[in-house]
Design a protein around this motif. Structure first.
Motif, PDB file in Angstrom:
ATOM      1  N   LEU A 161      -4.779 -22.506  29.339  1.00 36.26           N
ATOM      2  CA  LEU A 161      -4.492 -22.496  27.650  1.00 36.26           C
ATOM      3  C   LEU A 161      -4.532 -21.074  26.864  1.00 36.26           C
ATOM      4  N   LYS A 162      -5.205 -20.238  27.712  1.00 34.60           N
ATOM      5  CA  LYS A 162      -5.335 -18.774  27.263  1.00 34.60           C
ATOM      6  C   LYS A 162      -4.298 -17.503  27.926  1.00 34.60           C
ATOM      7  N   ASN A 163      -3.667 -16.963  27.103  1.00 33.79           N
ATOM      8  CA  ASN A 163      -2.889 -15.921  27.533  1.00 33.79           C
ATOM      9  C   ASN A 163      -1.825 -16.511  28.818  1.00 33.79           C
ATOM     10  N   ASN A 164      -1.443 -17.779  28.525  1.00 34.34           N
ATOM     11  CA  ASN A 164      -0.479 -18.333  29.734  1.00 34.34           C
ATOM     12  C   ASN A 164       1.070 -18.304  29.129  1.00 34.34           C
ATOM     13  N   LEU A 165       1.486 -17.368  29.620  1.00 28.75           N
ATOM     14  CA  LEU A 165       2.880 -17.112  29.249  1.00 28.75           C
ATOM     15  C   LEU A 165       4.057 -18.270  29.311  1.00 28.75           C
ATOM     16  N   ALA A 166       3.538 -19.223  30.258  1.00 29.36           N
ATOM     17  CA  ALA A 166       4.354 -20.440  30.419  1.00 29.36           C
ATOM     18  C   ALA A 166       4.196 -21.582  29.291  1.00 29.36           C
ATOM     19  N   LEU A 167       3.250 -21.134  28.354  1.00 22.07           N
ATOM     20  CA  LEU A 167       2.723 -22.281  27.544  1.00 22.07           C
ATOM     21  C   LEU A 167       3.489 -22.087  26.201  1.00 22.07           C
ATOM     22  N   GLU A 168       4.110 -23.459  25.967  1.00 29.22           N
ATOM     23  CA  GLU A 168       4.677 -23.679  24.452  1.00 29.22           C
ATOM     24  C   GLU A 168       3.652 -24.175  23.548  1.00 29.22           C
ATOM     25  N   LYS A 169       3.095 -25.075  23.747  1.00 27.70           N
ATOM     26  CA  LYS A 169       1.827 -25.580  23.163  1.00 27.70           C
ATOM     27  C   LYS A 169       0.839 -26.457  23.894  1.00 27.70           C
ATOM     28  N   GLY A 170      -0.499 -26.348  23.348  1.00 23.03           N
ATOM     29  CA  GLY A 170      -1.515 -27.325  24.094  1.00 23.03           C
ATOM     30  C   GLY A 170      -2.081 -28.038  22.910  1.00 23.03           C
TER      31      GLY A 170
END
Length: 431
Positions: free
Chosen positions: A208-217
């Motif tokens: 969840l931190k600095n994850n470039l693949a993340l849209e929303k958590g």
């Protein structure tokens, strides 16, 4: 034919397909989309609809072979602008629940954590058939599935799976995590807290931190666990507790929703009785009814009982009250008389301080649904709330705890008197 009551049903698809009554909370989706935060933590008391709301998000957002748009037919989200409808079925979704991880020891908890991760990898097993994963990634994927990967790989698995999904779908990932704090509570009360905190910190930070693949958590739980412990490596979540206005109407039931429910089932009821027993929770600016108790009350054709109180042993609350200082017991007496107490509230719970700091006890009772706030104000850097017992159901819990404690101690005292008398008799008889 009347719709069935969804007692204990928290899968959105099941509710919509199997003719269960659904209180339309679908605008929760819109609020999530509108929220500019990338990671959102939504702590609420148990059985107030957290799991069902996350299930709804999963079926709305997930890019799946099956089109789930029919599940949202005639719901409020379908009446929103095209920008919201365009996001339906668009994203890969990682969906995890920690609610069943409440083991007595770390080795048992560790196995369950690994199995939880492996089940979600298995749900996306189609990735093994693609060219997105190279040979190394496929071997890693298989080790996760077979529970043979090293512990460090499981701690990184949330990040790795989101990378794989984003590459395959060419779209960022939505991560849904339900009851994230359940294993932390179990670990604290079973003496493996440090091991669990270390795993959860690394697992959540990686994903969840600095994850470039993340849209929303989106995370749910009962408590907001202190940043010093679990979120020390994760400084980006926006937290909306029951003290905040955001999302306040999407967990629990509003008064108009209650009236619609009872009218639908054509049940005669004394509305004041419902209010006295199941109402009284303040979530932000809204007054909320306990949904678990209301649904069970409907199922029993309006019979009033402490339904929510009987879904848990309440051992944690009992321990906190019984082992507390006299000041806490005096304040509890004030609450049981129907009055309020003003207390400093710490929204970040540090488990190691629950039984050591009085304000942590009151914070714990408030955030877990055993108390509610009437007024709140900030004095300099601190939050103070006027607290009260929300309704008769919660009063029942407190009175039951006190009665049990009294009976247990009375029995113990009688036993001690009997043993002393027997001792004296034996001493006299054998002299």
């Amino acid at each position: 034919m009347k719709k069935k009551l969804p007692v204990g049903i928290d899968d959105f698809k099941n509710i919509r397909e199997e003719n269960y009554y659904y209180v339309d909370k679908s605008l929760f989706i819109k609020e999530i989309i509108d929220d500019g935060a990338q990671v959102i933590l939504l702590p609420r008391p148990r059985r107030f609809g957290k799991t069902l709301n996350l299930s709804m998000l999963k079926y709305y957002f997930e890019n799946n072979e099956e089109d789930y748009s029919y599940l949202f037919k005639n719901l409020k989200i379908k009446q929103t602008a095209e920008e919201y409808l365009a996001k339906q079925g668009k994203f890969p979704v990682i969906n995890l629940t920690f609610k069943d991880i409440k083991e007595n020891s770390w080795p048992q908890a560790e196995i369950k954590l690994k199995r939880m991760v492996a089940r979600e990898f298995k749900r996306h097993k189609y990735l093994l058939e693609s060219d997105v994963l190279d040979q190394y990634d496929k071997e890693f994927f298989q080790k996760i599935l077979s529970l043979k990967a090293e512990n460090a790989f499981y701690e990184e698995s949330l990040k790795d799976l989101s990378d794989y999904l984003a590459a395959y779908h060419q779209e960022k990932v939505i991560i849904l995590i339900d009851e994230y704090d359940q294993p932390i509570q179990a670990a604290y009360y079973n003496n493996y807290y440090d091991k669990m905190i270390n795993f959860m910190r690394n697992f959540l930070s990686a994903g969840l931190k600095n994850n470039l693949a993340l849209e929303k958590g989106i995370l749910t739980g009962i408590l907001r666990v202190a940043k010093e412990s679990i979120f020390s490596g994760l400084n980006n979540p926006v937290v909306s507790t029951l003290l905040d206005n955001e999302y306040s109407k999407y967990f629990g039931l509003l008064e108009n929703e209650i009236k619609e429910l009872f009218n639908y089932y054509a049940l005669d009821f004394q509305f004041e009785d419902l209010k006295n027993w199941y109402n009284g929770y303040y979530f932000g600016e809204n007054i909320i009814y306990n949904p678990w108790s209301i649904i069970n009350c409907l199922r029993r054709e309006g019979e009033i009982e402490p339904y929510w109180a009987n879904t848990s042993s309440n051992d944690i609350i009992k321990d906190l009250i019984i082992n507390s200082e006299s000041e806490v017991k005096k304040d509890l007496e004030i609450l049981l008389k129907g009055d309020t107490i003003n207390k400093k509230i710490d929204e970040n719970i540090i488990f190691s301080e629950i039984d050591k700091k009085v304000n942590i006890i009151w914070s714990f009772l408030l955030l877990s649904g055993y108390l509610t706030f009437v007024e709140k104000e900030r004095r300099e850097m601190y939050l103070y709330c006027d607290l009260k017992i929300p309704n008769k159901e919660i009063r029942y819990i407190f009175e039951n705890i006190i009665t049990q404690w009294f009976e247990e101690n009375l029995s113990s005292q009688k036993l001690n008197i009997l043993l002393k008398s027997l001792s004296c008799f034996c001493a006299w008889a054998f002299t």
